[in-house]
Design an enzyme around this catalytic site. Structure first.
Site, PDB file in Angstrom:
ATOM      1  N   TYR B  76      13.079   6.049  35.388  1.00 44.75           N
ATOM      2  CA  TYR B  76      13.244   4.687  34.859  1.00 44.75           C
ATOM      3  C   TYR B  76      13.887   3.829  35.936  1.00 44.75           C
ATOM      4  O   TYR B  76      14.785   4.287  36.640  1.00 44.75           O
ATOM      5  CB  TYR B  76      14.143   4.739  33.619  1.00 44.75           C
ATOM      6  CG  TYR B  76      14.022   3.532  32.713  1.00 44.75           C
ATOM      7  CD1 TYR B  76      12.846   3.287  32.010  1.00 44.75           C
ATOM      8  CD2 TYR B  76      15.078   2.647  32.543  1.00 44.75           C
ATOM      9  CE1 TYR B  76      12.732   2.201  31.161  1.00 44.75           C
ATOM     10  CE2 TYR B  76      14.974   1.553  31.692  1.00 44.75           C
ATOM     11  CZ  TYR B  76      13.799   1.335  31.005  1.00 44.75           C
ATOM     12  OH  TYR B  76      13.693   0.258  30.159  1.00 44.75           O
ATOM     13  N   ASN B 196       3.473  -0.592  14.442  1.00 38.58           N
ATOM     14  CA  ASN B 196       4.475   0.162  13.672  1.00 38.58           C
ATOM     15  C   ASN B 196       5.578   0.731  14.553  1.00 38.58           C
ATOM     16  O   ASN B 196       6.426   1.480  14.089  1.00 38.58           O
ATOM     17  CB  ASN B 196       3.809   1.283  12.873  1.00 38.58           C
ATOM     18  CG  ASN B 196       3.005   2.202  13.764  1.00 38.58           C
ATOM     19  OD1 ASN B 196       2.422   1.732  14.744  1.00 38.58           O
ATOM     20  ND2 ASN B 196       2.965   3.479  13.455  1.00 38.58           N
ATOM     21  N   ARG B 219      -2.944   2.679  14.967  1.00 34.76           N
ATOM     22  CA  ARG B 219      -3.900   3.795  15.016  1.00 34.76           C
ATOM     23  C   ARG B 219      -4.257   4.246  13.602  1.00 34.76           C
ATOM     24  O   ARG B 219      -3.416   4.213  12.703  1.00 34.76           O
ATOM     25  CB  ARG B 219      -3.283   4.981  15.766  1.00 34.76           C
ATOM     26  CG  ARG B 219      -3.499   4.935  17.241  1.00 34.76           C
ATOM     27  CD  ARG B 219      -2.873   6.135  17.900  1.00 34.76           C
ATOM     28  NE  ARG B 219      -1.431   6.183  17.598  1.00 34.76           N
ATOM     29  CZ  ARG B 219      -0.582   7.021  18.186  1.00 34.76           C
ATOM     30  NH1 ARG B 219      -1.006   7.874  19.083  1.00 34.76           N
ATOM     31  NH2 ARG B 219       0.698   7.007  17.874  1.00 34.76           N
ATOM     32  N   ARG B 221      -4.720   6.970  10.768  1.00 32.11           N
ATOM     33  CA  ARG B 221      -4.005   8.212  10.457  1.00 32.11           C
ATOM     34  C   ARG B 221      -4.305   8.540   9.002  1.00 32.11           C
ATOM     35  O   ARG B 221      -4.748   7.655   8.248  1.00 32.11           O
ATOM     36  CB  ARG B 221      -2.516   8.044  10.696  1.00 32.11           C
ATOM     37  CG  ARG B 221      -1.882   6.957   9.843  1.00 32.11           C
ATOM     38  CD  ARG B 221      -0.584   6.486  10.460  1.00 32.11           C
ATOM     39  NE  ARG B 221      -0.835   5.675  11.638  1.00 32.11           N
ATOM     40  CZ  ARG B 221       0.053   5.474  12.622  1.00 32.11           C
ATOM     41  NH1 ARG B 221       1.230   6.025  12.556  1.00 32.11           N
ATOM     42  NH2 ARG B 221      -0.254   4.724  13.651  1.00 32.11           N
ATOM     43  N   TYR B 291       5.135  -4.754  26.900  1.00 31.88           N
ATOM     44  CA  TYR B 291       6.511  -4.233  26.923  1.00 31.88           C
ATOM     45  C   TYR B 291       6.532  -2.714  26.837  1.00 31.88           C
ATOM     46  O   TYR B 291       7.605  -2.104  26.818  1.00 31.88           O
ATOM     47  CB  TYR B 291       7.340  -4.842  25.787  1.00 31.88           C
ATOM     48  CG  TYR B 291       6.876  -4.473  24.392  1.00 31.88           C
ATOM     49  CD1 TYR B 291       5.837  -5.157  23.782  1.00 31.88           C
ATOM     50  CD2 TYR B 291       7.468  -3.427  23.700  1.00 31.88           C
ATOM     51  CE1 TYR B 291       5.397  -4.816  22.514  1.00 31.88           C
ATOM     52  CE2 TYR B 291       7.040  -3.080  22.421  1.00 31.88           C
ATOM     53  CZ  TYR B 291       6.005  -3.778  21.839  1.00 31.88           C
ATOM     54  OH  TYR B 291       5.568  -3.431  20.586  1.00 31.88           O
ATOM     55  N   MET B 294       2.261   3.051  25.839  1.00 33.23           N
ATOM     56  CA  MET B 294       2.215   4.325  25.122  1.00 33.23           C
ATOM     57  C   MET B 294       0.975   5.151  25.446  1.00 33.23           C
ATOM     58  O   MET B 294       1.012   6.375  25.360  1.00 33.23           O
ATOM     59  CB  MET B 294       2.306   4.068  23.614  1.00 33.23           C
ATOM     60  CG  MET B 294       3.655   3.472  23.208  1.00 33.23           C
ATOM     61  SD  MET B 294       3.986   3.543  21.430  1.00 33.23           S
ATOM     62  CE  MET B 294       2.510   2.814  20.742  1.00 33.23           C
TER      63      MET B 294
END
Lengths: 390, 390
Positions: B76, B196, B219, B221, B291, B294
């Site tokens: 990081y 979410n 996504r 699910r 931001y 993923m």
């Protein structure tokens, strides 16, 4: 958009009848599609004397830019207006594209005023002008236009036809990308890919005139040394191939060149994953400006550059710039560029003239033009192609 | 950075000696590496009374954010300072990580002032504070800090520990992305992916409080209906899965929702090629703000969106925002968010508390923590994990 298969060359002659009394010619298309298939050289009737508020123009020289071909294909966001259509007598019922209603190709070029309609002020016969309305059609010997749709070329006597014909797309793109996104001071660095493109060459020259340093990226090729020399002669500070850039040791070399000064402007006409290599050369708070996508792949950049280095990615489109600016601002930019040309600081990129000769029939000229389009689509022109209709 | 193999769990007990007289504990690491391998729960000596200008803090609750694990991994960009290192007595010569010099993990959390050093004004014992200096280390029962490195939590009496502990990273990220790039008026639309996520849930709530509409992408699910209901309950205007978005007919549906109003802000924490689908929903002159990443793939967008639709792509990093702003501006933002919480317009995302119990030995607590790290790295926590050291 739809596309037509190109008829074999030996069958083209049957698709056209010879025009007996042409007074000028134009490169036109009746439908969108592959330029090598849908473009035609057509004889057109002589222009009548210009009505009030309009001009007749004699086009001197007009570039065939890649974007012009995208317009013919129907895939470019800027399109001709419906009332730009030209209505021609049909010659051949066997040519499905000889529909009589056609569009003249071309967006850029220099023309000479040949007749001035009543009520037009500030323009006279013999003046050199450019068309300021996008996609108005420059691939013609003559055009009739509204006086409001042209701008006089300043100091035309100091310019060659090729310099004036290529004044309104590439040099302003280069100039504006160097000034619209970040304030650069002499000694600052700019990095660009596709550095030997027409815009890239203008970037090198305009940057040099402003005292800016350029790091120029090009593809490797057999004659790479010659290309590097040519770009250095234009004013390039440094030139690297993408292969050289991929070598990790080059980072130290670049640090030595720049004195570790952060590079805060990157200009991109390539896209794809390779552009990430260039973006990684940028320092914090930098701007990446894209004006082309020669790799035909999405622009792919690590998200971390945006989040942690505050990179900003923009696009630049000269057509949009013109649409946002006043006539005065447009004229000021043209004067600035003409001044650079007059001071021998900005020259036209290497080019080749495609002449449509008065001695050719429409059929012969069409065949020649379509061959050039095939060569262009196959990337066989390394130089900018300028159209001259005699 | 370097990484160590995780020792088998049954061997861990041999690596630690029991601390007889601990006064508090901390989650620490001596080297960068896989959090499930390098993190240790260690007993630490009691803090001395605070010297001038400093405070002793009792940490109440501290999130384990994904970015905190990246700090432990050493990947990081924001890192602890060298002088943040804590020097502990070594216990076990057989544990290569029991080096005595360690860093306390954690960046966010709420603490209670337990002692005030001479010369500190405006803060008293019992006040709730947050640490404003990044990576100062919140995963500890106690910390000694400079008074200048904390900010008092306003209206703390109205907040739960979980609300205060999660106040400084996700909600301000959501708030600032909605206000720093483009002026939005009530009725305007925002589109976001990863809706979410903790930030995504804050975006939904803050947008709703401002009268903005949100189009939220998640996504697919098995329990998608439940998730959609949960986001709608938070204030989401519309929720779509990426699969639903890929269906062309959805464009008409979205046009009906928005009344064909252009969406000019997109928030991205996914990246990869799928983000292009979201970017295509944006109108002209829009801003895409990233931001997170993923998908762990570069952000890949058609260059034409930049050139012809004037899309601008930015990143947002709350750490950078704090570094650019004054203490007053930071306090003002915190007050704004606390007001939203008090008005029941902003709540903490679903979370789970990982308690390090006073009854556990360091070895037992380390084992439990490392198991949680493995579960987190495998994505088995759907909820935010908050650390409580008794």
């Amino acid at each position: 958009m739809f596309s037509l298969r190109r008829p074999p060359a030996h069958r083209l002659s049957r698709l056209f009848a010879t025009s007996a009394a042409r007074s000028g010619r134009a490169v036109v298309y009746a439908v969108n599609g592959d330029p090598a298939t849908v473009l035609r050289v057509r004889s057109v009737p002589a222009l009548p004397p210009p009505p009030a508020g309009t001009l007749n123009l004699q086009v001197l020289l007009a570039p065939i830019n890649p974007a012009d071909l995208n317009v013919v294909e129907g895939v470019y966001p800027s399109k001709p207006r419906a009332d730009d259509a030209v209505h021609l007598p049909t010659h051949s019922v066997s040519d499905p594209l000889d529909t009589g209603t056609v569009w003249v190709g071309g967006n850029e070029g220099v023309a000479r005023v040949s007749a001035v309609g009543p009520g037009v002020s500030g323009l006279g016969v013999g003046d050199w002008v450019i068309l300021t309305r996008p996609q108005a059609g420059t691939w013609a010997a003559e055009r009739a236009v509204a006086a409001a749709d042209v701008a006089r070329v300043p100091d035309a006597e100091a310019l060659t036809e090729a310099q004036a014909a290529t004044l309104t797309v590439n040099p302003p793109t280069a100039y504006n990308m160097l000034s619209e996104f970040i304030d650069l001071a002499p000694g600052d660095w700019v990095v660009q890919n596709g550095a030997n493109s027409a815009v890239g060459q203008a970037v090198i020259q305009i940057a040099k005139a402003r005292g800016l340093n350029t790091l120029n990226l090009v593809r490797h090729r057999p004659e790479i040394d010659e290309l590097k020399q040519r770009l250095h002669a234009l004013g390039a500070t440094q030139v690297l191939t993408y292969d050289e850039l991929a070598d990790k040791s080059v980072r130290d070399k670049i640090k030595a060149w720049t004195g570790s000064k952060a590079i805060r402007l990157g200009l991109n006409c390539v896209g794809g994953k390779d552009t990430a290599l260039m973006a990684r050369l940028l320092g914090a708070d930098a701007h990446l400006v894209s004006y082309g996508a020669m790799a035909k792949q999405p622009l792919s950049l690590p998200t971390s550059l945006f989040i942690f280095k505050n990179l900003k990615s923009h696009g630049f489109w000269q057509t949009r710039w013109y649409s946002m600016k006043s006539a005065e601002e447009r004229a000021q930019l043209m004067q600035t560029l003409v001044n650079l040309i007059k001071e021998n600081k900005l020259d036209t990129p290497a080019h080749e003239v495609l002449t449509i000769s008065a001695a050719q029939t429409d059929e012969e000229a069409t065949e020649k033009l379509q061959e050039a389009m095939v060569a262009m689509s196959e990337g066989r022109y390394g130089k900018k192609l300028l159209l001259k209709i005699e």
